[in-house]
Design a protein around this motif. Structure first.
Motif, PDB file in Angstrom:
ATOM      1  N   ARG A  30       1.074  -1.016   0.009  1.00 37.96           N
ATOM      2  CA  ARG A  30       0.002   0.334  -0.040  1.00 37.96           C
ATOM      3  C   ARG A  30       0.600   1.261   0.023  1.00 37.96           C
ATOM      4  NH1 ARG A  30       0.429   2.223   4.925  1.00 37.96           N
ATOM      5  NH2 ARG A  30       1.180   0.992   6.961  1.00 37.96           N
ATOM      6  N   ASN A  31       0.299   2.309   0.223  1.00 39.67           N
ATOM      7  CA  ASN A  31       0.906   3.497   1.062  1.00 39.67           C
ATOM      8  C   ASN A  31       1.741   3.792   1.503  1.00 39.67           C
ATOM      9  OD1 ASN A  31       0.930   6.015   1.003  1.00 39.67           O
ATOM     10  ND2 ASN A  31       2.275   6.389  -0.498  1.00 39.67           N
ATOM     11  N   PHE A  32       2.959   3.817   1.316  1.00 45.97           N
ATOM     12  CA  PHE A  32       3.301   3.679   2.874  1.00 45.97           C
ATOM     13  C   PHE A  32       4.571   4.851   3.634  1.00 45.97           C
ATOM     14  CE2 PHE A  32       3.192  -1.108   2.331  1.00 45.97           C
ATOM     15  CZ  PHE A  32       3.125  -1.599   4.118  1.00 45.97           C
ATOM     16  N   GLY A  33       4.492   5.708   2.240  1.00 49.37           N
ATOM     17  CA  GLY A  33       4.670   6.984   2.686  1.00 49.37           C
ATOM     18  C   GLY A  33       6.628   7.565   1.839  1.00 49.37           C
ATOM     19  N   HIS A  34       6.535   8.215   2.165  1.00 46.61           N
ATOM     20  CA  HIS A  34       8.299   7.945   0.926  1.00 46.61           C
ATOM     21  C   HIS A  34       9.163   7.667   1.708  1.00 46.61           C
ATOM     22  CE1 HIS A  34      11.694  11.768  -0.886  1.00 46.61           C
ATOM     23  NE2 HIS A  34      11.169  10.258  -1.334  1.00 46.61           N
ATOM     24  N   GLN A  35       9.458   8.151   2.886  1.00 45.71           N
ATOM     25  CA  GLN A  35      10.837   7.999   3.708  1.00 45.71           C
ATOM     26  C   GLN A  35      10.844   5.861   3.730  1.00 45.71           C
ATOM     27  OE1 GLN A  35      13.208  10.495   5.532  1.00 45.71           O
ATOM     28  NE2 GLN A  35      11.962  11.292   3.697  1.00 45.71           N
ATOM     29  N   ILE A  36       9.446   5.408   4.318  1.00 46.06           N
ATOM     30  CA  ILE A  36       9.550   4.005   4.299  1.00 46.06           C
ATOM     31  C   ILE A  36       9.428   3.388   2.463  1.00 46.06           C
ATOM     32  CG2 ILE A  36       8.145   2.277   4.769  1.00 46.06           C
ATOM     33  CD1 ILE A  36       7.138   3.753   7.399  1.00 46.06           C
ATOM     34  N   ALA A  37       9.287   3.953   1.588  1.00 42.28           N
ATOM     35  CA  ALA A  37       9.411   3.734   0.518  1.00 42.28           C
ATOM     36  C   ALA A  37      11.433   3.159   0.122  1.00 42.28           C
ATOM     37  CB  ALA A  37       8.888   4.451  -0.891  1.00 42.28           C
ATOM     38  N   ILE A  38      11.550   4.630   0.192  1.00 48.34           N
ATOM     39  CA  ILE A  38      12.734   4.894   0.415  1.00 48.34           C
ATOM     40  C   ILE A  38      14.051   3.826   1.299  1.00 48.34           C
ATOM     41  CG2 ILE A  38      15.567   5.677   0.819  1.00 48.34           C
ATOM     42  CD1 ILE A  38      13.371   8.935   0.480  1.00 48.34           C
ATOM     43  N   SER A  39      13.040   2.714   1.721  1.00 43.95           N
ATOM     44  CA  SER A  39      13.827   2.431   3.139  1.00 43.95           C
ATOM     45  C   SER A  39      13.588   1.044   2.022  1.00 43.95           C
ATOM     46  CB  SER A  39      13.430   1.914   4.404  1.00 43.95           C
ATOM     47  OG  SER A  39      13.516   3.440   4.955  1.00 43.95           O
ATOM     48  N   ALA A  40      12.254   0.658   1.909  1.00 45.35           N
ATOM     49  CA  ALA A  40      12.445  -0.917   1.096  1.00 45.35           C
ATOM     50  C   ALA A  40      13.856  -0.723   0.267  1.00 45.35           C
ATOM     51  CB  ALA A  40      11.282  -0.668   0.908  1.00 45.35           C
ATOM     52  N   GLY A  41      13.765   0.586  -0.949  1.00 50.87           N
ATOM     53  CA  GLY A  41      15.109   0.227  -1.754  1.00 50.87           C
ATOM     54  C   GLY A  41      16.111   0.169  -1.726  1.00 50.87           C
ATOM     55  N   ILE A  42      16.418   1.459  -0.563  1.00 55.46           N
ATOM     56  CA  ILE A  42      17.520   0.754   0.545  1.00 55.46           C
ATOM     57  C   ILE A  42      18.153  -1.496   1.046  1.00 55.46           C
ATOM     58  CG2 ILE A  42      19.136   1.225   2.064  1.00 55.46           C
ATOM     59  CD1 ILE A  42      18.813   3.824   1.368  1.00 55.46           C
ATOM     60  N   ASP A  43      16.955  -1.270   1.680  1.00 52.52           N
ATOM     61  CA  ASP A  43      16.498  -2.994   1.534  1.00 52.52           C
ATOM     62  C   ASP A  43      17.314  -3.953   0.385  1.00 52.52           C
ATOM     63  OD1 ASP A  43      16.780  -2.237   4.878  1.00 52.52           O
ATOM     64  OD2 ASP A  43      14.581  -2.748   4.125  1.00 52.52           O
ATOM     65  N   ALA A  44      16.853  -2.949  -0.819  1.00 48.26           N
ATOM     66  CA  ALA A  44      17.319  -3.900  -1.976  1.00 48.26           C
ATOM     67  C   ALA A  44      18.090  -3.677  -2.213  1.00 48.26           C
ATOM     68  CB  ALA A  44      16.045  -3.930  -2.980  1.00 48.26           C
ATOM     69  N   VAL A  45      19.094  -2.844  -2.162  1.00 50.59           N
ATOM     70  CA  VAL A  45      20.533  -2.074  -2.805  1.00 50.59           C
ATOM     71  C   VAL A  45      21.640  -3.810  -3.216  1.00 50.59           C
ATOM     72  CG1 VAL A  45      22.032  -0.846  -2.582  1.00 50.59           C
ATOM     73  CG2 VAL A  45      19.730   0.500  -2.733  1.00 50.59           C
ATOM     74  N   ARG A  46      21.791  -3.970  -4.661  1.00 44.56           N
ATOM     75  CA  ARG A  46      23.117  -4.745  -4.488  1.00 44.56           C
ATOM     76  C   ARG A  46      24.066  -4.251  -4.771  1.00 44.56           C
ATOM     77  NH1 ARG A  46      19.852  -8.179  -8.688  1.00 44.56           N
ATOM     78  NH2 ARG A  46      17.787  -9.141  -7.933  1.00 44.56           N
ATOM     79  N   GLY A  47      23.958  -2.373  -5.282  1.00 48.23           N
ATOM     80  CA  GLY A  47      25.200  -2.269  -5.656  1.00 48.23           C
ATOM     81  C   GLY A  47      26.219  -1.877  -4.566  1.00 48.23           C
ATOM     82  N   GLN A  48      27.401  -1.483  -4.626  1.00 48.09           N
ATOM     83  CA  GLN A  48      28.255  -1.167  -3.884  1.00 48.09           C
ATOM     84  C   GLN A  48      27.629   0.956  -3.210  1.00 48.09           C
ATOM     85  OE1 GLN A  48      32.509  -0.486  -5.368  1.00 48.09           O
ATOM     86  NE2 GLN A  48      32.432  -2.384  -6.735  1.00 48.09           N
ATOM     87  N   ALA A  49      27.389   0.853  -4.302  1.00 48.58           N
ATOM     88  CA  ALA A  49      26.879   2.899  -3.581  1.00 48.58           C
ATOM     89  C   ALA A  49      25.679   3.010  -4.017  1.00 48.58           C
ATOM     90  CB  ALA A  49      27.379   3.711  -3.566  1.00 48.58           C
ATOM     91  N   ALA A  50      24.991   3.855  -3.053  1.00 52.72           N
ATOM     92  CA  ALA A  50      23.393   4.169  -4.152  1.00 52.72           C
ATOM     93  C   ALA A  50      22.755   5.417  -3.906  1.00 52.72           C
ATOM     94  CB  ALA A  50      22.786   3.295  -2.928  1.00 52.72           C
TER      95      ALA A  50
END
Ligand code: UDP
Ligand code: MG
Length: 319
Positions: free
Chosen positions: A72-92
């Motif tokens: 659902r819509n969790f909000g901008h800051q949480i969406a970013i957190s979900a993205g950060i958790d999925a990062v595979r690169g060395q930097a983001a």
């Protein structure tokens, strides 16, 4: 699974169907020459338009594109957190989907990272296409926050920034629910620096941060990094008590002189004043208490409805 890319681009999107394609082309054009390889992680934060369809289409045509659809819509800051958790690169690099954070700046951020910085802020030099009210209130807010938190929160920076491997790992280790990412990143430490850019007007659509949400974010930032509001309650209580005492002395004096005018009986005003101070104090306590409650409940930050472009099938965020 392919090798880890050098850079991950984390883009939260809430009803951004008009911007996704242009953003993808722009990113491809600007980032491809600047890094060895990159992945684009698009987080659909419960959009009600065609955002997810667009993400799926992009992911099908380009294997560097991955999509995460939140439940659902969790909000901008949480969406970013979900993205950060999925990062595979060395930097983001975190950036908005509406092209307000120009992809042209990303090579500069990467350059600074290669020089050894863990956090590279993109700082807004000029804000184009924003209301007068937003510019003034944002400028005032960042300065107030800085004064009240004893922390060197950089002024005029949003979430557009690069995080190196250590900063990414540190950020992932923070379990806070009421997340104010720009504050958390400052709090992390590590070598940090800023790159100045011109903030563009939105590419299309309208802001997803109406005033109410913006105030919510601002207050999250304040309450998670500062005890000053709690102290305001104490101070106003002290002031009220002082005023009440002075008033009592004055009233007594007038009574002794037997010349107190009839209308000089503002008991009601005193009562209202004291009641007001107490309510404010209780309200401020409540704000913090609510945050403690959120932490204690310890719910996961978000749930993932589906993913594209990755083999992971987990529906729970990593703990
Ligand atoms: N956004 C989001 N979830 C929300 C609100 C916003 O993922 O609940 C995204 C939005 O799609 C955009 C970014 O967060 O990519 C910043 O939002 P917006 O541009 O509306 O904010 P503004 O630039 O007006 O402050
Ligand atoms: Mg925007």
């Amino acid at each position: 699974m392919t090798d880890a890319p050098e850079l991950s681009l984390v883009v939260p999107a809430f009803n951004e169907e008009e911007s996704i394609d242009v953003l993808y082309r722009k990113l491809d054009e600007c980032v491809t020459p600047a890094v060895e390889s990159f992945e684009l992680i698009l987080i659909d934060d419960g959009s009600r338009d065609e955002t997810w369809t667009m993400i799926c289409r992009l992911s099908a045509s380009d294997s560097r594109v991955r999509g995460i659809r939140l439940a659902r819509n969790f909000g901008h800051q949480i969406a970013i957190s979900a993205g950060i958790d999925a990062v595979r690169g060395q930097a983001a690099v975190i950036l908005d989907a509406d092209l307000q954070d120009p992809p042209e700046v990303i090579p500069e951020l990467v350059e600074k990272w290669r020089e050894g910085y863990q956090v590279v802020y993109a700082q807004r030099g000029v804000r184009e296409g924003e209301t007068w009210f937003k510019k003034v209130s944002a400028a005032a807010w960042y300065r107030l926050l800085r004064k009240m938190t004893n922390m060197d929160v950089p002024v005029d920076t949003g979430d557009f920034r690069l995080l190196g491997p250590q900063a990414l790992e540190a950020l992932r280790a923070i379990p806070e629910k009421n997340r104010y990412i720009r504050g958390l990143v400052t709090w992390l430490g590590f070598p940090q620096c800023a790159v100045v850019f011109r903030r563009k007007p939105r590419h299309a659509g309208v802001t997803k941060y109406p005033l109410k949400r913006l105030l919510g974010l601002a207050w999250d930032g304040m309450a998670s990094f500062s005890y000053v509001p709690l102290r305001v309650a104490t101070w106003s209580g002290l002031v009220a008590v002082g005023l009440a005492l002075a008033y009592g002395v004055l009233l007594l004096g007038l009574q002794l002189l037997a010349s107190a005018p009839e209308w000089f009986s503002p008991v009601l005003a005193v009562v209202l004043f004291m009641g007001g101070v107490q309510l404010i104090a209780v309200g401020i306590l409540g704000e913090y208490l609510g945050r403690i409650y959120d932490e204690v409940k310890d719910r996961p930050l978000y749930f993932i409805r589906e993913r594209v472009g990755s083999e992971e099938t987990s529906v729970l965020p990593p703990t």
